[in-house]
Design an enzyme around this catalytic site. Sequence first.
Site, PDB file in Angstrom:
ATOM      1  N   GLU A  81      -7.208   1.646  -3.019  1.00  0.00           N
ATOM      2  CA  GLU A  81      -5.760   1.653  -3.195  1.00  0.00           C
ATOM      3  C   GLU A  81      -5.224   0.252  -3.477  1.00  0.00           C
ATOM      4  O   GLU A  81      -4.134   0.090  -4.013  1.00  0.00           O
ATOM      5  CB  GLU A  81      -5.099   2.220  -1.932  1.00  0.00           C
TER       6      GLU A  81
ATOM      7  N   ARG B 275      -3.012  10.463   6.230  1.00  0.00           N
ATOM      8  CA  ARG B 275      -3.154   9.076   6.668  1.00  0.00           C
ATOM      9  C   ARG B 275      -2.665   8.124   5.596  1.00  0.00           C
ATOM     10  O   ARG B 275      -2.958   8.295   4.415  1.00  0.00           O
ATOM     11  CB  ARG B 275      -4.626   8.765   6.978  1.00  0.00           C
TER      12      ARG B 275
ATOM     13  N   ARG C 289      -0.999   9.065  -0.278  1.00  0.00           N
ATOM     14  CA  ARG C 289      -2.192   9.552  -0.969  1.00  0.00           C
ATOM     15  C   ARG C 289      -2.138  11.038  -1.281  1.00  0.00           C
ATOM     16  O   ARG C 289      -2.608  11.469  -2.326  1.00  0.00           O
ATOM     17  CB  ARG C 289      -3.439   9.234  -0.138  1.00  0.00           C
TER      18      ARG C 289
ATOM     19  N   PHE D  82       0.853  -1.184   0.000  1.00  0.00           N
ATOM     20  CA  PHE D  82       0.000   0.000   0.000  1.00  0.00           C
ATOM     21  C   PHE D  82       0.891   1.236   0.000  1.00  0.00           C
ATOM     22  O   PHE D  82       2.078   1.168   0.342  1.00  0.00           O
ATOM     23  CB  PHE D  82      -0.924   0.002   1.237  1.00  0.00           C
TER      24      PHE D  82
ATOM     25  N   HIS E  50     -11.957  12.205   0.802  1.00  0.00           N
ATOM     26  CA  HIS E  50     -12.041  10.826   1.283  1.00  0.00           C
ATOM     27  C   HIS E  50     -12.030  10.680   2.797  1.00  0.00           C
ATOM     28  O   HIS E  50     -12.754   9.858   3.348  1.00  0.00           O
ATOM     29  CB  HIS E  50     -10.876  10.036   0.695  1.00  0.00           C
TER      30      HIS E  50
ATOM     31  N   LEU F 123     -15.215   5.018  -4.435  1.00  0.00           N
ATOM     32  CA  LEU F 123     -13.821   4.686  -4.188  1.00  0.00           C
ATOM     33  C   LEU F 123     -13.341   3.542  -5.068  1.00  0.00           C
ATOM     34  O   LEU F 123     -13.943   2.466  -5.099  1.00  0.00           O
ATOM     35  CB  LEU F 123     -13.646   4.299  -2.709  1.00  0.00           C
TER      36      LEU F 123
ATOM     37  N   HIS G 163      -8.616  11.199  -1.807  1.00  0.00           N
ATOM     38  CA  HIS G 163      -8.145   9.925  -2.338  1.00  0.00           C
ATOM     39  C   HIS G 163      -7.813  10.102  -3.813  1.00  0.00           C
ATOM     40  O   HIS G 163      -8.566  10.741  -4.545  1.00  0.00           O
ATOM     41  CB  HIS G 163      -9.211   8.845  -2.161  1.00  0.00           C
TER      42      HIS G 163
ATOM     43  N   GLN H  32      -8.048  14.554   3.608  1.00  0.00           N
ATOM     44  CA  GLN H  32      -7.442  13.681   2.607  1.00  0.00           C
ATOM     45  C   GLN H  32      -8.329  13.559   1.370  1.00  0.00           C
ATOM     46  O   GLN H  32      -9.534  13.331   1.463  1.00  0.00           O
ATOM     47  CB  GLN H  32      -7.199  12.287   3.183  1.00  0.00           C
TER      48      GLN H  32
END
Length: 573
Positions: free
Chosen positions: A248, A384, A279, A120, A349, A245, A235, A233
């Site tokens: 990821e 994050r 991100r 990730f 996000h 979404l 995304h 954030q």
Amino acid sequence: MRMRHRVAIVGGGLAGLRAAIAVHDGGVKDVAIISQLPPVRSHSVAAAGGINGSLGNHPDGRDDNWEKHAFDTIKGSDYLADQDAAEILAKEAVNVIVETEHWGCPYSRNPDGTIAQRPFGGAGFPRTCYAADKTGHALLHTLYQQVLKRGIKIYQEVLVLSIVKHEDRAVGLVVMDIVSGEVGTVQADAILMATGGAGKIYAHSTNNLLNTGLGMALAYWAGVPLKDMEFIQFHPTGLWGTNILMTEGCRGEGGYLVNNQGERFMARYAPKAMELGPRDIVARSILTEILEGRGFNQGGPGGGYVHLDLRHLGEAKINERLPEVREICRNFAGIDPVYEPIPVQPSQHYTMGGIDTNIHGAARLKGLYAAGECACVSVHGANRLGGNSLLDTIVFGKLSGQHMAQFVQEDPVKANVDTVLDEAQKAVEARFRELFDGPGTESEAVLRVELQENMFNNVGIFRDEASLTAGLAKVRELRERYKGVKVRHTGKVYNMELIRAYELRGMIDVAEAIAAGALARKESRGSHARRDYPERDDANFLKHTLAYYTPEGVRLDYCPVTITRYQPQARKY
């Protein structure tokens, strides 16, 4: 309607469920969950990609450990995370993953039977455990089964409208049964807010309709500061046109980001990490490509996008690892990612900030706790990492519940609080009458859309003095216009216009905290990217923003970041 429970959990997502289990197992059986909708429909169900933990099950991750997970979290946060909290998150990760596995979570597996892990963004090792691309769904149902097993009381379709205080302690809640419209109260020795993020303050969000930030606003109105609200954030990969979404996990499994020149453009921005950069960096990179003319649909309706290309992964791998992505693309975009690239654009996000708590989940109001996205411990700082949100909800839900169980056994409410509960209920009912009977002509729906577009356009991915000043001024204009909101539907049963009008006040106040904090922070850090202050400024802004509610508007203050072992350094990927 008057209810009494020793512990009240507000929110039926992962943080709330895990906290309720911990309270019950800590010896306090009289715990109740109050949820605006059935718990298995909470937004936790949409968390797709995975949950981080240094298991070392991947061939490339054998020497992974909690210290490396903590460092990646702190570096990813652009050094704004409290490092003691990040260390707890990383240390507890393996325990909660094993615990949920033993409770029946159907994690995907390696050929040898160990839990599978995928790469990730922003992580030095492939440490994200997953259940295909439905990890949140799997974990939510696993914890819900544990709640049912324990016989924990659940009130569904009940909305919390205010936190009730007595002598500087939280002692209860004013609630409304959405089905009947009846307003009542819940008395409790301790209360946990686990109400999720504030994504619907923004247009173009991956969040569901209930993520309005009302839970944050309730604590804010009760005198508890909101911490680091300017860090929002975006995304990188929301499905173009719907903002659903695209996990990821797509990039973790090897997906490419490609512009209209056919380039894997992340080589320009994160040459080592490529598509698996953090991100904030990937989202800004995509938007830069679009703004500089290298996106698709340039100037067209819905804005530009780039391609997320999974075709080289092959149908078998997509069906095994990313079945929900394929299903969503077919149902909502009319494309099949086995054969066609996915059009994606950055979408709001996650809310890194939230109700200020310590590592036990305790807020600055005695008896009040918070966990999950509505809280700010702070483990995410300015950005994050993917895979840390599910972990945050379960780790700090568990720790909050354990602390609450001990707290209510040692320090129950001894005073008679019937009068303050009655007064709080009357105040909410008076507010409802104002919305129904006032002479105003404003529509909550119109104001909501104006707020969302303003926040996306002026307090979005790229910021500067002019846009933030305009954005804050617009929020304050909407706060004045909100005084004239009128609810035209007067029925009691499922009066969603009334609920949305009540929520809107909280959305506006939380939006003011976001915009004011962003305007005051004259640097770029993590998700907060100012074109007029492009560098991080540790000398002046290595500190948390605290936003306090006043009737006149937000008041800002600051507090130090906890640093244990990792001094801030250049953040390169």
